[in-house]
Design a protein around this motif. Sequence first.
Motif, PDB file in Angstrom:
ATOM      1  N   GLY A   1       0.789  -1.302  -0.169  1.00  0.00           N
ATOM      2  CA  GLY A   1      -0.021  -0.119   0.146  1.00  0.00           C
ATOM      3  C   GLY A   1       0.917   1.171   0.048  1.00  0.00           C
ATOM      4  N   TYR A   2       2.262   1.068  -0.034  1.00  0.00           N
ATOM      5  CA  TYR A   2       3.063   2.232  -0.121  1.00  0.00           C
ATOM      6  C   TYR A   2       2.656   3.416  -1.077  1.00  0.00           C
ATOM      7  CZ  TYR A   2       7.587   4.695  -0.295  1.00  0.00           C
ATOM      8  OH  TYR A   2       8.652   5.608  -0.386  1.00  0.00           O
ATOM      9  N   THR A   3       2.604   3.016  -2.432  1.00  0.00           N
ATOM     10  CA  THR A   3       2.498   3.766  -3.614  1.00  0.00           C
ATOM     11  C   THR A   3       1.523   4.820  -3.452  1.00  0.00           C
ATOM     12  OG1 THR A   3       3.698   2.051  -4.982  1.00  0.00           O
ATOM     13  CG2 THR A   3       2.385   3.930  -6.004  1.00  0.00           C
ATOM     14  N   ASP A   4       0.119   3.864  -3.101  1.00  0.00           N
ATOM     15  CA  ASP A   4      -0.980   4.866  -2.821  1.00  0.00           C
ATOM     16  C   ASP A   4      -0.800   5.777  -1.640  1.00  0.00           C
ATOM     17  OD1 ASP A   4      -2.323   3.867  -4.997  1.00  0.00           O
ATOM     18  OD2 ASP A   4      -3.158   2.362  -4.148  1.00  0.00           O
ATOM     19  N   TYR A   5      -0.359   5.317  -0.507  1.00  0.00           N
ATOM     20  CA  TYR A   5       0.143   6.103   0.593  1.00  0.00           C
ATOM     21  C   TYR A   5       0.763   7.376   0.262  1.00  0.00           C
ATOM     22  CZ  TYR A   5       1.511   6.717   5.672  1.00  0.00           C
ATOM     23  OH  TYR A   5       1.781   7.424   6.702  1.00  0.00           O
ATOM     24  N   MET A   6       1.790   7.209  -0.362  1.00  0.00           N
ATOM     25  CA  MET A   6       2.745   8.386  -0.744  1.00  0.00           C
ATOM     26  C   MET A   6       2.106   9.533  -1.751  1.00  0.00           C
ATOM     27  SD  MET A   6       5.061   7.879   1.337  1.00  0.00           S
ATOM     28  CE  MET A   6       6.552   8.741   0.977  1.00  0.00           C
ATOM     29  N   ARG A   7       1.136   8.886  -2.418  1.00  0.00           N
ATOM     30  CA  ARG A   7       0.310  10.001  -3.457  1.00  0.00           C
ATOM     31  C   ARG A   7      -0.430  10.722  -2.868  1.00  0.00           C
ATOM     32  NH1 ARG A   7      -1.297   5.315  -8.011  1.00  0.00           N
ATOM     33  NH2 ARG A   7       0.835   4.939  -8.758  1.00  0.00           N
ATOM     34  N   THR A   8       0.120  11.987  -2.270  1.00  0.00           N
ATOM     35  CA  THR A   8      -1.012  12.754  -1.747  1.00  0.00           C
ATOM     36  C   THR A   8      -0.080  14.140  -1.651  1.00  0.00           C
ATOM     37  OG1 THR A   8      -1.832  13.248   0.740  1.00  0.00           O
ATOM     38  CG2 THR A   8       0.456  12.209   0.528  1.00  0.00           C
ATOM     39  N   HIS A   9      -0.712  15.183  -0.902  1.00  0.00           N
ATOM     40  CA  HIS A   9      -0.180  16.583  -1.014  1.00  0.00           C
ATOM     41  C   HIS A   9       1.086  16.783  -0.093  1.00  0.00           C
ATOM     42  CE1 HIS A   9      -2.038  17.612   2.960  1.00  0.00           C
ATOM     43  NE2 HIS A   9      -2.793  17.209   2.306  1.00  0.00           N
ATOM     44  N   ARG A  10       1.584  17.821  -0.347  1.00  0.00           N
ATOM     45  CA  ARG A  10       2.921  18.036   0.503  1.00  0.00           C
ATOM     46  C   ARG A  10       3.245  17.843   1.759  1.00  0.00           C
ATOM     47  NH1 ARG A  10       7.261  22.956  -1.127  1.00  0.00           N
ATOM     48  NH2 ARG A  10       9.122  22.111  -0.265  1.00  0.00           N
ATOM     49  N   LEU A  11       2.183  18.334   2.621  1.00  0.00           N
ATOM     50  CA  LEU A  11       2.086  18.081   3.962  1.00  0.00           C
ATOM     51  C   LEU A  11       2.129  16.589   4.554  1.00  0.00           C
ATOM     52  CD1 LEU A  11       2.070  18.926   7.009  1.00  0.00           C
ATOM     53  CD2 LEU A  11      -0.394  19.497   6.924  1.00  0.00           C
ATOM     54  N   SER A  12       1.028  15.977   3.688  1.00  0.00           N
ATOM     55  CA  SER A  12       0.926  14.705   4.081  1.00  0.00           C
ATOM     56  C   SER A  12       1.985  13.579   3.491  1.00  0.00           C
ATOM     57  CB  SER A  12      -0.478  13.917   3.207  1.00  0.00           C
ATOM     58  OG  SER A  12      -1.635  14.622   3.672  1.00  0.00           O
ATOM     59  N   LEU A  13       2.872  14.245   2.354  1.00  0.00           N
ATOM     60  CA  LEU A  13       3.870  13.440   1.849  1.00  0.00           C
ATOM     61  C   LEU A  13       4.771  13.390   2.948  1.00  0.00           C
ATOM     62  CD1 LEU A  13       5.073  11.796  -0.379  1.00  0.00           C
ATOM     63  CD2 LEU A  13       5.688  13.972  -1.421  1.00  0.00           C
ATOM     64  N   ALA A  14       5.356  14.652   3.308  1.00  0.00           N
ATOM     65  CA  ALA A  14       6.304  14.662   4.646  1.00  0.00           C
ATOM     66  C   ALA A  14       6.067  14.026   5.753  1.00  0.00           C
ATOM     67  CB  ALA A  14       6.279  16.059   5.040  1.00  0.00           C
ATOM     68  N   HIS A  15       4.670  13.966   6.240  1.00  0.00           N
ATOM     69  CA  HIS A  15       4.340  13.006   7.539  1.00  0.00           C
ATOM     70  C   HIS A  15       4.345  11.693   7.069  1.00  0.00           C
ATOM     71  CE1 HIS A  15       2.397  16.476  10.045  1.00  0.00           C
ATOM     72  NE2 HIS A  15       3.443  16.731   9.392  1.00  0.00           N
ATOM     73  N   ALA A  16       3.999  11.104   5.765  1.00  0.00           N
ATOM     74  CA  ALA A  16       4.155   9.840   5.397  1.00  0.00           C
ATOM     75  C   ALA A  16       5.499   9.219   5.496  1.00  0.00           C
ATOM     76  CB  ALA A  16       3.659   9.593   3.929  1.00  0.00           C
ATOM     77  N   GLU A  17       6.278  10.129   4.876  1.00  0.00           N
ATOM     78  CA  GLU A  17       7.922   9.727   4.833  1.00  0.00           C
ATOM     79  C   GLU A  17       8.535   9.726   6.284  1.00  0.00           C
ATOM     80  OE1 GLU A  17      11.953   8.933   3.508  1.00  0.00           O
ATOM     81  OE2 GLU A  17       9.806   9.000   2.718  1.00  0.00           O
ATOM     82  N   VAL A  18       7.979  10.296   7.090  1.00  0.00           N
ATOM     83  CA  VAL A  18       8.466  10.275   8.564  1.00  0.00           C
ATOM     84  C   VAL A  18       7.686   8.930   9.187  1.00  0.00           C
ATOM     85  CG1 VAL A  18       8.325  11.217  10.800  1.00  0.00           C
ATOM     86  CG2 VAL A  18       8.685  12.662   9.192  1.00  0.00           C
ATOM     87  N   ASN A  19       6.593   8.547   8.903  1.00  0.00           N
ATOM     88  CA  ASN A  19       6.048   7.444   9.334  1.00  0.00           C
ATOM     89  C   ASN A  19       6.311   6.090   8.769  1.00  0.00           C
ATOM     90  OD1 ASN A  19       4.123   9.168  11.057  1.00  0.00           O
ATOM     91  ND2 ASN A  19       2.529   9.110   9.460  1.00  0.00           N
ATOM     92  N   MET A  20       6.766   6.147   7.626  1.00  0.00           N
ATOM     93  CA  MET A  20       7.432   5.103   6.831  1.00  0.00           C
ATOM     94  C   MET A  20       8.556   4.658   7.504  1.00  0.00           C
ATOM     95  SD  MET A  20       5.629   3.494   4.388  1.00  0.00           S
ATOM     96  CE  MET A  20       6.772   2.765   3.446  1.00  0.00           C
ATOM     97  N   ALA A  21       9.301   5.803   7.918  1.00  0.00           N
ATOM     98  CA  ALA A  21      10.784   5.668   8.477  1.00  0.00           C
ATOM     99  C   ALA A  21      10.754   4.903   9.760  1.00  0.00           C
ATOM    100  CB  ALA A  21      11.604   6.897   8.636  1.00  0.00           C
ATOM    101  N   ARG A  22       9.649   5.539  10.617  1.00  0.00           N
ATOM    102  CA  ARG A  22       9.548   4.610  11.986  1.00  0.00           C
ATOM    103  C   ARG A  22       9.210   3.042  11.929  1.00  0.00           C
ATOM    104  NH1 ARG A  22       8.909   7.836  16.824  1.00  0.00           N
ATOM    105  NH2 ARG A  22       7.833   5.582  17.567  1.00  0.00           N
ATOM    106  N   LEU A  23       8.081   3.014  10.956  1.00  0.00           N
ATOM    107  CA  LEU A  23       7.653   1.609  10.585  1.00  0.00           C
ATOM    108  C   LEU A  23       8.692   0.548  10.391  1.00  0.00           C
ATOM    109  CD1 LEU A  23       4.349   2.351   8.799  1.00  0.00           C
ATOM    110  CD2 LEU A  23       4.601   1.400  11.109  1.00  0.00           C
ATOM    111  N   LEU A  24       9.633   1.068   9.345  1.00  0.00           N
ATOM    112  CA  LEU A  24      10.610   0.190   8.820  1.00  0.00           C
ATOM    113  C   LEU A  24      11.827   0.133  10.007  1.00  0.00           C
ATOM    114  CD1 LEU A  24      11.210   1.843   5.028  1.00  0.00           C
ATOM    115  CD2 LEU A  24      10.222  -0.359   5.714  1.00  0.00           C
ATOM    116  N   ASP A  25      12.002   1.317  10.710  1.00  0.00           N
ATOM    117  CA  ASP A  25      13.076   0.847  11.949  1.00  0.00           C
ATOM    118  C   ASP A  25      12.536  -0.182  12.788  1.00  0.00           C
ATOM    119  OD1 ASP A  25      14.602   2.785  11.053  1.00  0.00           O
ATOM    120  OD2 ASP A  25      13.982   4.543  12.306  1.00  0.00           O
ATOM    121  N   ARG A  26      11.081  -0.073  12.941  1.00  0.00           N
ATOM    122  CA  ARG A  26      10.618  -1.005  14.210  1.00  0.00           C
ATOM    123  C   ARG A  26      10.470  -2.655  13.571  1.00  0.00           C
ATOM    124  NH1 ARG A  26      11.587   2.986  15.889  1.00  0.00           N
ATOM    125  NH2 ARG A  26      10.789   3.894  17.558  1.00  0.00           N
TER     126      ARG A  26
END
Length: 243
Positions: free
Chosen positions: A21-46
Amino acid sequence: MPRSQSTPVRRSLLLIADIGGYTDYMRTHRLSLAHAEVNMARLLDRVVDAAPGFDLVEIEGDAAFMSRPAAGMTEADLVRATLEVAAAMHQAFHVERRYVGSNLCPCRGCTEVDRLRLKFVAHVGEVATQTIRQRQKLVGIDVIQVHRMLKNAVEIPEYVLLSDDLHRLAGATSPPLGTPIDQDLEGIGPTRAFAVDVSDLPATAALPSPDPTLRSRLRRTLAVAGAGTPYLVGLRRPRGAAR
């Protein structure tokens, strides 16, 4: 031309944890894209932290490519280790996903994180480590195969797809381990793999759930806002951003 060096071939267990679901998750406007990147990094770290017996080879966008030497492990151990680490990584992913989704930010990058799923492909084979410009990579036909396995027709939302080479090491089990999936892998040819529903794997030890208090949710909201600022102002580029 850069000089490269390769190590002797060794047998390894190869595992890719892929966030669906990553591709659809990242198809969004700039604020959401920034937060999506941060959230994805947290998920991958865990996810990576939940696999202490494996070496992280590389983060590949929405996936973590990992390996573990097969030396000293029995055939049954290879299959058991794969399923146990998948269960642990899956559990850590969902605990962290609830944590990420508990902040109060209304952007899509935070509110739609619950749409993400975690799936795995696993294979055992011969690999070598190649070093180019001080960067190490795993190489070999088996590395190609495990990556090709990501494109499949498995309909289970979250699964572990075991290659036939790895699956046969489990021997005969009752009930049979996984559902057979026939694939024609580019550059490899016809192969068979076996899909195991992650929900059928034994649960690992219980992990703490996110604290639901308003104070903790506010703290998480401020944390994601702060971490997302470099992406929002253009100092860093989210991995899903258009170039």
